[in-house]
Motif scaffolding. Structure first.
Motif: not given
Length: 368
Positions: A65-78, A95-100
């Motif tokens: 689990y990650f903070d919804l607005e944190g960079e760690e989540l973006s890195e995980r999803l990327a 990230y998912l808004l940008q790359y769905p």
């Protein structure tokens, strides 16, 4: 369990907060546990995680689990784009808004009243969602009647009936004792149920299960083992599905009132309203006490008959298999979101600001 052919390598779930055994939080936890047990990597994006939910999540190596607005989540999803994004409360990581394109989106709504459950970013949902799920026909109709589903395709709007983990179907119903042992499962018991507990009738043994200052009770997770120690439950909402699979009689009543014991006469109406108790009158504690004892035998017989019928729609495996099949048929969204991305991200920050402050005030009130 999801078949091997339908297994998803990575599932993302969003949730406003994970700090109590509340309705949407339990849905998130049970989804995460189910997908993790099926072999998926599960990532949760939320604004806050804490007891009592955190220990349940930490039991599983493949749930993070990650903070919804944190960079760690973006890195995980990327690094590992999810095949499925299960969205609660309209919360979509940037990230998912940008790359769905690599992800199929499912938006789940558990109320037509609570502000977080509304389609407050309907344009984003209309663009991204392969499925729009609602926990009851009442919730679905409520979204439609208030124009909350504008732009959604009717064939993609489905009822996901608050299903329960399959192991509730393995409960061994005990022989009812005297006094009857009934669990009041509620985080918000109305005065009439609290009064019933204050002066328990001799023929009833009432156990309060839920976090309530009025009754001084604490919340615990409802498990099959917990239900095996009870003769029946007094509750609304998700615990009703647990009890249906377990074969326990349900006295459907809480803060909205309710019909009392579930029966063939009221079941369809209650199911349409997600077993919330809405649409029925409130009762006095004296009425409830009489109904609990006098109506138990017929309610227990109905619960046994119901369990022997086809209640598979209330099992998590059956409900999720339908969703996962839709995911495999679907695929991600290739429609550009454009300026909607920044607009949604800003709205999400505003909602998050108030949600975090509300949670802080709740925590401070509890600690004081």
């Amino acid at each position: 369990m999801i078949s091997t052919a339908l297994r998803l390598p990575h599932v993302f779930i969003s949730q406003a907060h994970l700090v109590s055994y509340g309705g949407s939080e339990m849905v998130t936890l049970e989804l995460a546990e189910y997908f993790a047990a099926a072999g998926s990597r599960v990532t949760i994006g939320t604004w806050t995680v804490g007891p009592p939910m955190m220990p349940h999540l930490r039991k599983h190596e493949n749930i993070s689990y990650f903070d919804l607005e944190g960079e760690e989540l973006s890195e995980r999803l990327a690094a590992d784009p999810p095949q499925l994004a299960w969205i609660h409360h309209q919360l979509v990581p940037k990230y998912l808004l940008q790359y769905p394109a690599k992800t199929t989106f499912v938006f789940n709504h558990m109320s037509a009243v609570h502000p977080l459950e509304l389609s407050w970013s309907a344009g984003i949902e209309a663009t991204l969602a392969s499925l729009h799920l609602y926990n009851s026909p009442e919730t679905l109709e409520g979204h439609r009647s208030r124009a909350l589903a504008g732009g959604f395709r009717n064939e993609n709007m489905q009822v996901f009936p608050n299903p329960a983990p399959d192991d509730f179907g393995d409960v061994k119903v005990r022989i009812p004792g005297r006094p009857l042992r009934l669990g009041i499962v509620s985080n918000h018991p109305p005065d009439e149920l609290a009064e019933l507990c204050d002066g328990q009738p001799p023929e009833l043994e009432l156990e309060i299960i839920g976090n309530s200052p009025r009754t001084g009770s604490n919340a615990v997770r409802i498990t099959p083992q917990k239900l095996e120690r009870l003769d029946g439950v007094i509750t609304i909402g998700k615990t009703v599905q647990y009890a249906i699979l377990a074969g326990l009689p349900v006295y459907c009543y809480d803060k909205f009132g309710g019909p009392g014991w579930l029966s063939s006469e009221n079941f369809t109406s209650c199911e349409r309203r997600n077993f919330s108790g809405r649409g029925f009158a409130q009762k006095t504690s004296t009425q409830i006490a009489l109904e609990l004892f006098n109506g138990f035998a017929s309610a227990a017989a109905y619960a046994a008959d119901l369990r022997r019928s086809d209640v598979s729609r209330f099992t998590l495996s059956r409900a999720l298999e339908k969703v996962v099949l839709a995911v495999h048929r679907g695929g991600g969204s290739s429609r550009p979101l454009g300026e909607q991305i920044e607009a949604h991200a800003l709205q999400q920050k505003v909602v998050g600001h108030y949600a975090r402050n509300w949670l802080r005030l709740q925590r401070e009130a509890t600690e004081s």
